[in-house]
Scaffold this motif. Structure first.
Motif, PDB file in Angstrom:
ATOM      1  N   ALA A 288      -4.862  29.505   6.846  1.00  0.00           N
ATOM      2  CA  ALA A 288      -4.965  30.055   8.206  1.00  0.00           C
ATOM      3  C   ALA A 288      -6.391  30.469   8.538  1.00  0.00           C
ATOM      4  N   ALA A 289      -6.890  29.993   9.673  1.00  0.00           N
ATOM      5  CA  ALA A 289      -8.214  30.349  10.192  1.00  0.00           C
ATOM      6  C   ALA A 289      -8.431  29.548  11.468  1.00  0.00           C
ATOM      7  N   THR A 290      -9.596  29.745  12.081  1.00  0.00           N
ATOM      8  CA  THR A 290      -9.992  28.934  13.234  1.00  0.00           C
ATOM      9  C   THR A 290     -11.083  27.977  12.782  1.00  0.00           C
ATOM     10  N   TYR A 291     -10.910  26.687  13.116  1.00  0.00           N
ATOM     11  CA  TYR A 291     -11.769  25.655  12.538  1.00  0.00           C
ATOM     12  C   TYR A 291     -12.409  24.766  13.586  1.00  0.00           C
ATOM     13  N   ASP A 292     -13.607  24.270  13.255  1.00  0.00           N
ATOM     14  CA  ASP A 292     -14.177  23.088  13.873  1.00  0.00           C
ATOM     15  C   ASP A 292     -13.830  21.927  12.944  1.00  0.00           C
ATOM     16  N   ILE A 293     -13.200  20.885  13.499  1.00  0.00           N
ATOM     17  CA  ILE A 293     -12.675  19.797  12.672  1.00  0.00           C
ATOM     18  C   ILE A 293     -13.380  18.498  13.043  1.00  0.00           C
ATOM     19  N   THR A 294     -13.771  17.742  12.025  1.00  0.00           N
ATOM     20  CA  THR A 294     -14.334  16.408  12.231  1.00  0.00           C
ATOM     21  C   THR A 294     -13.488  15.398  11.471  1.00  0.00           C
ATOM     22  N   PHE A 295     -13.365  14.201  12.038  1.00  0.00           N
ATOM     23  CA  PHE A 295     -12.604  13.125  11.396  1.00  0.00           C
ATOM     24  C   PHE A 295     -13.266  11.796  11.718  1.00  0.00           C
ATOM     25  N   ASP A 296     -13.426  10.952  10.705  1.00  0.00           N
ATOM     26  CA  ASP A 296     -14.011   9.622  10.883  1.00  0.00           C
ATOM     27  C   ASP A 296     -12.911   8.582  10.724  1.00  0.00           C
ATOM     28  N   LYS A 297     -12.610   7.869  11.814  1.00  0.00           N
ATOM     29  CA  LYS A 297     -11.504   6.913  11.800  1.00  0.00           C
ATOM     30  C   LYS A 297     -11.764   5.729  10.877  1.00  0.00           C
ATOM     31  N   SER A 298     -13.033   5.351  10.708  1.00  0.00           N
ATOM     32  CA  SER A 298     -13.340   4.173   9.899  1.00  0.00           C
ATOM     33  C   SER A 298     -13.258   4.447   8.404  1.00  0.00           C
ATOM     34  N   THR A 299     -13.550   5.671   7.978  1.00  0.00           N
ATOM     35  CA  THR A 299     -13.532   6.006   6.550  1.00  0.00           C
ATOM     36  C   THR A 299     -12.382   6.925   6.151  1.00  0.00           C
ATOM     37  N   GLY A 300     -11.816   7.650   7.120  1.00  0.00           N
ATOM     38  CA  GLY A 300     -10.787   8.645   6.803  1.00  0.00           C
ATOM     39  C   GLY A 300     -11.361   9.990   6.382  1.00  0.00           C
ATOM     40  N   ASN A 301     -12.699  10.118   6.320  1.00  0.00           N
ATOM     41  CA  ASN A 301     -13.310  11.383   5.911  1.00  0.00           C
ATOM     42  C   ASN A 301     -13.053  12.471   6.956  1.00  0.00           C
ATOM     43  N   TYR A 302     -12.707  13.676   6.479  1.00  0.00           N
ATOM     44  CA  TYR A 302     -12.472  14.802   7.390  1.00  0.00           C
ATOM     45  C   TYR A 302     -13.069  16.071   6.811  1.00  0.00           C
ATOM     46  N   PHE A 304     -12.831  20.497   7.658  1.00  0.00           N
ATOM     47  CA  PHE A 304     -12.395  21.667   8.411  1.00  0.00           C
ATOM     48  C   PHE A 304     -13.440  22.766   8.165  1.00  0.00           C
ATOM     49  N   THR A 305     -14.188  23.148   9.202  1.00  0.00           N
ATOM     50  CA  THR A 305     -15.243  24.148   9.060  1.00  0.00           C
ATOM     51  C   THR A 305     -14.793  25.444   9.704  1.00  0.00           C
ATOM     52  N   ASN A 306     -14.677  26.485   8.882  1.00  0.00           N
ATOM     53  CA  ASN A 306     -14.225  27.787   9.360  1.00  0.00           C
ATOM     54  C   ASN A 306     -15.256  28.367  10.319  1.00  0.00           C
ATOM     55  N   THR A 307     -14.810  28.833  11.477  1.00  0.00           N
ATOM     56  CA  THR A 307     -15.713  29.456  12.445  1.00  0.00           C
ATOM     57  C   THR A 307     -15.629  30.970  12.309  1.00  0.00           C
ATOM     58  N   PHE A 382     -17.293  29.135   5.363  1.00  0.00           N
ATOM     59  CA  PHE A 382     -17.945  27.972   4.779  1.00  0.00           C
ATOM     60  C   PHE A 382     -18.200  26.944   5.862  1.00  0.00           C
ATOM     61  N   ALA A 383     -19.067  25.997   5.561  1.00  0.00           N
ATOM     62  CA  ALA A 383     -19.341  24.880   6.458  1.00  0.00           C
ATOM     63  C   ALA A 383     -19.630  23.660   5.607  1.00  0.00           C
ATOM     64  N   VAL A 384     -19.399  22.483   6.191  1.00  0.00           N
ATOM     65  CA  VAL A 384     -19.670  21.222   5.513  1.00  0.00           C
ATOM     66  C   VAL A 384     -20.666  20.441   6.360  1.00  0.00           C
ATOM     67  N   GLN A 385     -21.754  20.004   5.727  1.00  0.00           N
ATOM     68  CA  GLN A 385     -22.754  19.214   6.442  1.00  0.00           C
ATOM     69  C   GLN A 385     -23.029  17.914   5.689  1.00  0.00           C
ATOM     70  N   LYS A 386     -23.355  16.874   6.452  1.00  0.00           N
ATOM     71  CA  LYS A 386     -23.647  15.566   5.844  1.00  0.00           C
ATOM     72  C   LYS A 386     -25.120  15.495   5.462  1.00  0.00           C
ATOM     73  N   ILE A 387     -25.413  14.937   4.282  1.00  0.00           N
ATOM     74  CA  ILE A 387     -26.789  14.677   3.879  1.00  0.00           C
ATOM     75  C   ILE A 387     -26.909  13.223   3.464  1.00  0.00           C
ATOM     76  N   ILE A 388     -28.126  12.702   3.519  1.00  0.00           N
ATOM     77  CA  ILE A 388     -28.367  11.295   3.186  1.00  0.00           C
ATOM     78  C   ILE A 388     -29.460  11.212   2.136  1.00  0.00           C
ATOM     79  N   LYS A 389     -29.204  10.442   1.068  1.00  0.00           N
ATOM     80  CA  LYS A 389     -30.203  10.192   0.026  1.00  0.00           C
ATOM     81  C   LYS A 389     -30.837   8.832   0.320  1.00  0.00           C
TER      82      LYS A 389
END
Length: 390
Positions: A288-302, A304-307, A382-389
């Protein structure tokens, strides 16, 4: 010699015709009412099979009732999917959960698509090079689905760039078109619609001619949402691939993602708050919490970032730089970073650290080139961010 060759060719085609695949419907709700008696369908091309004025009953138990399509009266090749009145059946798929009524049924043996259209309703399809890039207007329609004979839809079909019409009852003299895309009002005998390639969710109103080609919807639903399993809360998209929703309040429970408000295509996984949803995967457990949610239809990656109620201290404001990077990413925040977890694109944790500091250097020297996700946690947030190598 030429006469003999002609006879052999004629015999070959006769044999091929005689051994064309027979496709039938079978099941407790099928016209035969039996899992042992087939009802054969008709075809003119050995690809698209039809049967009109078919009476079926209501399926009540997915494990024992419903119907399936099968080939040559043999369970070695059979197709099914739980969805009704349309869907994409797969080999050894689920029983089709029919609703009682009389229907005109269409089944495509090559791609598994099927439709049950109530008998007496106009059959409306989309027809042209955008549907069949090889045969163009010499190819078949892709049928749309209706429950009222007025509003028709098409889901899960990928178009190629080209022209198309809406066509009634597969009659080349009864086509509807317009120059407008992705939305407009088609008129009978109008110009062909120039369709951009891609996956579109198509709607067409038989009475008004109004049509739309829109990005497929992706919704979230489940016991953790306010709507339960009854309907979807749609995410937002600008490209048909990346979907987001902000400040969605969820309770303890489970959720899944699905496309176009139907179970044909749905994603799930046991991982939370980040993961990779797979087709027909497990229900996602949510805290239980309030989230910002991202979902990528091509990969299925998701993710949930707690606000947080205090945006000045939100961990989502943590800085990661440089990004992309060849070696080191610097993590910086105004409050203490308790933990850092690094995920690959499949949602697997590959590194974890406990900085207990406002600054941290994430060493990526040993990582392969590609995309990763960093989960940064401080307190309960917590938050989840994308990084690129590079």
């Amino acid at each position: 010699m030429k006469k003999q060759l002609l006879i052999l060719i004629t015999l070959f085609f006769c044999i091929q015709f005689n051994y064309a695949q027979v496709i039938s419907m079978i099941g407790s709700t099928s016209p035969s009412g039996s899992w042992t008696v087939d009802t054969n369908m008709n075809t003119t091309d050995n690809v698209t099979y039809t049967l009109n004025n078919v009476t079926v009953t209501t399926a009540t138990d997915p494990s024992s009732t419903g119907l399936k399509f099968r080939q040559n009266a043999d369970w070695a090749v059979n197709w099914g999917s739980a969805n009704f009145p349309s869907g994409t059946a797969t080999q050894n798929g689920a029983n089709i959960m029919t609703q009682a009524g009389t229907y005109d049924v269409t089944f495509n043996r090559v791609n598994g698509t099927y439709t049950f259209i109530p008998s007496g309703f106009t059959n409306i399809g989309i027809w042209g090079p955008a549907v069949d890039a090889v045969n163009g207007f010499g190819g078949p329609d892709v049928d749309m689905v209706t429950t009222d004979g007025i509003n028709y839809t098409l889901s899960g079909f990928t178009f190629t760039t080209g022209t198309a019409y809406f066509r009634f009852d597969e009659n080349g003299s009864n086509t509807w078109g317009s120059t407008a895309f992705p939305a407009g009002t088609a008129v009978q005998g109008g110009p062909s619609i120039q369709v951009a390639g891609g996956e579109w969710f198509v709607t067409f109103n038989k009475n008004t001619g109004v049509y739309t080609f829109a990005y497929p919807s992706v919704g979230i639903l489940g016991t953790a949402t306010s709507v339960g399993w009854g309907s979807d809360i749609d995410l937002n998209t600008t490209d048909g691939f990346s979907y987001t929703i902000s400040n969605l309040a969820l309770t303890d429970g489970v959720v899944k993602f699905r496309k176009d408000n139907a179970w044909d295509i749905n994603w799930g996984s046991l991982d939370f708050p980040t993961g990779t949803g797979v087709q027909n995967g497990a229900e996602i457990p949510v805290t239980a919490a309030t989230y910002d949610i991202t979902f990528d239809k091509s990969t299925g990656n998701y993710a949930f970032t707690n606000t947080l109620s205090n945006p000045q201290n939100s961990i989502s404001k943590a800085k990661i730089y440089p990004n992309p990077s060849n070696t080191i990413w610097n993590l910086s925040h105004s409050i203490t970073i308790d933990s850092v977890e690094l995920y690959d694109v499949t949602g697997k944790v590959i590194q974890s650290f406990k900085p207990n500091a406002n600054q941290y250097e994430l060493d990526g020297c040993e990582l392969s080139h590609g995309v990763y996700f960093v989960k940064i946690k401080s307190g309960a947030d917590f938050a989840v961010q994308k990084i690129i190598k590079n």
